[in-house]
Design an enzyme around this catalytic site. Structure first.
Site, PDB file in Angstrom:
ATOM      1  N   GLY A 510     -58.572  68.992  29.917  1.00 15.44           N
ATOM      2  CA  GLY A 510     -59.402  68.073  29.735  1.00 15.44           C
ATOM      3  C   GLY A 510     -58.242  66.747  30.652  1.00 15.44           C
ATOM      4  CB  ALA A 550     -44.438  66.463  24.113  1.00 15.15           C
ATOM      5  CB  SER A 551     -46.332  62.482  27.787  1.00 18.82           C
ATOM      6  OG  SER A 551     -47.678  61.974  26.588  1.00 18.82           O
ATOM      7  NE  ARG A 552     -42.432  70.499  27.787  1.00 17.60           N
ATOM      8  CZ  ARG A 552     -42.629  72.050  28.929  1.00 17.60           C
ATOM      9  NH1 ARG A 552     -43.686  72.191  28.292  1.00 17.60           N
ATOM     10  NH2 ARG A 552     -41.588  72.064  29.001  1.00 17.60           N
ATOM     11  CE  LYS A 734     -40.696  55.928  34.562  1.00 20.82           C
ATOM     12  NZ  LYS A 734     -41.498  54.498  33.456  1.00 20.82           N
ATOM     13  N   GLY A 735     -44.558  60.360  32.529  1.00 17.46           N
ATOM     14  CA  GLY A 735     -45.239  61.329  31.283  1.00 17.46           C
ATOM     15  C   GLY A 735     -47.021  59.990  30.931  1.00 17.46           C
ATOM     16  N   GLY A 737     -50.020  61.321  29.015  1.00 13.65           N
ATOM     17  CA  GLY A 737     -51.283  61.376  28.281  1.00 13.65           C
ATOM     18  C   GLY A 737     -51.263  60.646  26.239  1.00 13.65           C
ATOM     19  CD  GLU A 738     -47.387  62.559  23.334  1.00 15.43           C
ATOM     20  OE1 GLU A 738     -47.733  63.086  22.183  1.00 15.43           O
ATOM     21  OE2 GLU A 738     -46.576  62.663  23.822  1.00 15.43           O
TER      22      GLU A 738
END
Ligand code: FES
Ligand code: FES
Lengths: 788, 158
Positions: A510, A550-552, A734-735, A737-738
């Site tokens: 998603g 991990a937003s990776r 950069k990451g 998501g979290e």
């Protein structure tokens, strides 16, 4: 300073983004490109909106059996036996117990302490002990009711972090899975310099993911003897590793396929390995016939991990002028009965515990504590939302004690270029947290609203208003040396007609990577995004780009994809006379055709790349000092609330989320991540409470009584991005998501405490802050609606 | 188990006749017997809206509906919406779908609303969709999408 993602709703390119670049910074400048930064519509949208996307429960195969799981009831003890009611004809069922496991009876996470099926001892309620399968789902339900697990329950199960620590053992040595210490500077000196000290205890509760698609897998053995497991998951190669260990098969005899996944949020990081192992054991016992093992909502909520509950003791001291001198934190997570991912959740929580503040001396002790709860696990934010909640509330408490505003205290202490964080990471010259904070204050009209609320509250009615903020950062990618150890791999493959595929195990759940990874590859190849797709995630087809956590994915996997794409283009230039300046899709396709023409026997034009960490990222896992993350996203979130003193009900009036995330690859997808994360965190802050039964099980394991926010509960969420400097990811990303999970809890509680100021209420210190908590805090004050 | 009945209904505009246990959940009838898997099961107890369908034009959760209640009715599922329903394009463009599991139900709920009220306010949309849970989007873009679809000149809609 920024732009709102709403500017992109119609898919246009939007207004120019103001990018600030410090010329002295070694970072790559933020560059324009037609593909990166554009609101490319999601590649999976068309089939999803029409209901054509096929999720695991939408698939069925001829001869398919349905599986079910027999679980323990008590919160730990000894298994005495499993009784099958002789009134049932069991010959038409497939039955599996621990004795049928061909390989290791371990799910294989970090410590390997968790069995796939309990054999002798068990440690928590809802632990799997046996599996059954039958072609008819209705018969399955009756059969489950005819199976009795005989248990010798352990006398005093442990459900509380401190009680478990005090017991000192029983589950694992010291009942502590991990005990970490991060220290920085001279704590005694910092304590001696402090003129004002605030001390407080903060707690956060368990949170259930409530991905709307419950977990599930289908397993079968194909004609070539390969055990195929497909389903809803974030980490196909984790599943593969578990299957290899449990079935004692080699990777070549196994195949894991990710199907369209209806949300994950961390909940499908590790538990899918269990379900996959269970489905695999059933299909092996059924002679390879397909077995579908899909949980209903109640079982999903009962059995799968939650966000770790936490309790944090904070002592923080400052000089009278507000400068911090020390912070001393004791952070503990309820890991549940097995260690699963708790060690890594803990390390992220510890590293984020001091917040984005400069502090000459600090000590953070973190423990992941064993209890008899079902294991807790990964959930968006991964320990950081818990410890950030504590430090943000402690900063508010210290500000109250100093008699300055929470805003002023943050302005005095926030990390600035040249500072070193408590973890030992130097803050580089391009970080401008003040700009993020300034935009958040402006967009939320913070100071003016604060003044209006003071006047409104002074009228003494039953409604009170408040505004609160949280300042925080979130490290992207695996903690410490995790990315180095993973050494993730991804690839790009060009076809003869110039169509390109991204090959990676990064799972779309998603968050949009089947679009953003294609944007990144297309940008590096000089192609329109329509020419690039992500290949289906199948362990026999794609390399291991690491878990989707991990937003990776955008930052780390995106970087590998970018490198592979650049190398592919370079090869076409070298080997197929692609002109360096030719950035046309036709030119690319012609070069691909030439390449294949010259190599009749070449199976594919495919380039693989591996992750190489940026220089200077070093982390010492024993001292917890160094640079734990290659990049951080920075943010300030502001919440505005109204509280009804009579009912304790809190209503969010407005929410502003400003973040600096490096280059935004796709503004609509990025804003969607923030909006969704904020809504989830609003649930964490105000609505979502896991109620435990006598055996530590989730008692409210239904959407009917575990309440997540609806469209009627979510305020306007106003999202702003700053692109101050390039991150270490592809094209400077950069990451992300979290990050949005970290800020709303503390901002909302700060706003609630501001609203309750002057009523004599005790400051709230626990998440979720339910109406009953608010009534308790205001006990004896609110009944008359008068200010105390 | 009750005695099977012969069920006649209009499903997505087509007359359908089938022999079925009248107590079978309509969600199972659709997904398992008729292969219409666009309606999803998120909770099975009427709380999430992922299984939403249109029964004689009104939105209902098919996990709470029994086959026997379909006699002579007109049932429409996500598969039965016109291919050019402006909601599809609006949801895709606005970023109103992420994992997508809630989306068919959300689109069906939005269709029920727009058929009744072609130009609802944002507040009305917010209320009308409050029975459909989405865990991914925070709803912002879903509201945007329904507003955008409502602005498309009618005639394109069914
Ligand atoms: S599955 Fe019907 S409302 Fe949730
Ligand atoms: S898009 Fe995932 S639940 Fe709505």
């Amino acid at each position: 300073m920024g732009w709102t993602a709403a500017d992109f709703v119609d898919g246009g390119s939007g207004p120019a983004i103001l990018a600030r670049m410090d010329q002295s910074s070694p970072a790559t400048p933020v560059t324009r490109s037609p593909v990166i930064g554009s609101a490319v519509p999601r590649k999976d949208a068309a089939e999803k909106v029409r209901g054509r996307a096929r999720y695991i429960d939408d698939l069925k195969y001829p001869g398919m059996l349905h599986g079910a799981t027999v679980r323990t009831r008590a919160a730990g003890g000894r298994l005495l036996g499993i009784d099958f009611d002789p009134a049932v004809d069991w010959s038409s069922f497939v039955v599996v117990t621990a004795a049928d496991i061909p390989g290791a009876n371990s799910t294989g996470m970090l410590d390997g302490d968790q069995p796939v099926l309990a054999a002798d001892r068990f440690r928590h309620s809802a632990e799997p002990v046996a599996l059954i399968a039958h072609p008819d789902r209705a018969r399955l339900r009756e059969a489950l009711a005819a199976i009795r697990v005989r248990e010798d329950a352990q006398p005093r199960p442990l459900f509380d972090i401190d009680a478990s620590l005090a017991a000192g053992g029983g589950l694992c040595p010291g009942n502590t899975f991990r005990d970490y210490l991060m220290s920085h500077g001279d704590l005694a000196a910092g304590e001696a310099q402090a003129e004002v000290v605030f001390e407080g205890r903060f707690e956060t509760g368990a949170q259930e993911h409530v991905y709307i698609e419950p977990q599930g897998m289908i397993a079968h053995v194909d004609a070539a003897g390969v055990l195929v497991v497909e389903g809803s998951m974030q980490c196909p190669y984790y599943v593969l590793d578990t299957l290899a260990a449990v079935t004692a098969r080699s990777a070549g005899e196994l195949r894991v396929v990710q199907r369209t996944t209806g949300g994950g949020f961390g909940g499908k990081e590790e538990y899918p390995s269990h379900i996959a192992a269970h489905a695999a054991l059933l299909t092996l016992a059924a002679g390879g016939r397909p077995v579908k093992l899909v949980y209903d909502r109640a079982e999903d909520m009962l059995a799968t991990p939650k966000r770790h509950p936490s309790r944090t003791q904070v002592r923080v001291g400052a000089r009278r002028d507000g400068r911090l001198t020390f912070v001393d934190i004791d952070f503990a997570l309820d890991g549940g009965a097995y260690s699963t991912l708790s060690p890594v959740v803990l390390s992220r929580g510890v590293i984020h515990a001091p917040g984005p503040y400069r502090c000459p001396s600090a000590r953070v002790r973190g423990r992941a504590v064993a209890t008899n709860h079902p294991p807790n696990g990964a959930f968006r934010g991964f320990g950081a939302p818990q410890s950030i909640f504590a430090i943000e509330q402690a900063m508010d408490g210290l500000a109250r004690q100093l008699g300055i505003s929470p805003l002023a205290l943050r302005q005095i202490n926030m990390l600035r270029p040249g500072d070193v964080s408590v973890a030992g990471q130097a803050i580089d010259s391009a970080t401008d947290f003040d700009a993020v904070l300034a935009q958040a204050l402006a967009e939320s009209d913070y100071l003016a609203r604060q003044a209006r609320h003071a006047a409104f509250n002074a009228t003494g009615g039953r409604l009170r208003r408040g505004i609160g903020l949280a300042t925080f950062h979130h490290g992207a990618g695996f903690t410490g040396n995790g990315e180095v150890v993973l050494a993730s791999e991804a690839a790009v493959r060009a076809r003869r007609d110039g169509q390109v595929e991204v090959l990676a195990s990064s799972s779309e759940m998603g968050q949009g990577n089947t679009t953003t990874l294609c944007q990144i590859a297309a940008d590096a190849l000089g192609l329109p995004v329509e020419r690039v797709t992500q290949a289906p995630v199948d362990t026999q087809e794609v390399p291991d780009s690491g878990p989707t956590v991990a937003s990776r994915t955008c930052m780390v996997v995106g970087l590998i994809v970018e490198q592979a794409a650049r190398q592919l283009r370079a090869r076409l230039i070298d080997e197929a006379a692609l002109a360096r300046e030719d950035m046309s899709a036709e030119g690319f396709a012609a070069a691909c055709a030439r390449w294949f023409d010259a190599r009749a026997d070449a199976p594919a034009l495919e380039v693989h790349a591996r992750y190489e960490p940026p220089a200077g990222v070093m982390w010492d896992e024993t001292t917890f000092q160094g640079s734990p993350y290659a990049g951080y996203a920075w943010a300030t979130y502001v919440a505005e609330v109204e509280v009804d003193l009579l009912t304790g009900e809190a209503t969010l009036l407005d929410f502003v989320a400003v973040q600096e995330v490096g280059r935004v690859v796709n503004p609509v997808i990025a804003a969607g991540q923030v909006e969704g994360g904020v809504a989830q965190a609003i649930g964490f802050a105000l609505y979502e409470k896991v109620v435990r039964g006598a055996q530590g099980e989730m008692a409210n394991n239904r959407i009917t009584n575990y309440i997540i926010p609806t469209s009627a509960d979510v305020p306007p969420i106003r999202v702003f991005f700053q692109e101050q400097r390039a991150g270490t990811g592809p094209a400077g990303a950069k990451g992300l998501g979290e990050l949005p999970m970290d800020g709303p809890g503390p901002a909302i509680v700060s706003a609630l405490n501001a609203a309750l100021e002057g009523t004599g209420a005790m400051p709230l210190s626990r998440l979720p802050a339910m109406p009953e908590d608010i009534l308790e805090a205001t006990a004896g004050v609110h009944r008359t609606g008068e200010a105390a | 188990m009750s005695t099977d009945i012969t069920l006649r209904l209009t499903l997505n505009g087509q007359p359908v006749e089938c022999v079925v246990d009248p107590t079978r959940r309509v969600l199972d009838l659709l997904r398992e017997d008729l292969g219409l898997t666009g309606s999803k099961e998120g909770c099975g107890e009427g709380e999430c809206g992922a299984c939403a369908v249109l029964l004689d034009g009104a939105m209902v959760n098919s996990c709470l509906l029994l086959a026997g209640q379909l006699q002579d009715a007109a049932l429409r599922t996500i598969e039965g919406l016109p291919t050019d329903d402006p909601l599809f394009e609006a949801f895709a463009r606005a970023g109103a779908t992420q994992c997508g599991i809630c989306t068919p139900g959300m689109v069906v709920a939005a269709r029920a609303l727009l058929d009744r009220e072609p130009a609802p306010s944002r507040e009305r949309i917010r209320e009308a969709l409050a029975g459909n849970l989405c865990r991914c989007t925070g709803y912002v873009r879903i509201l945007d999408a329904v507003e955008a679809a409502a602005r498309v000149p009618s005639g394109r809609a069914s």
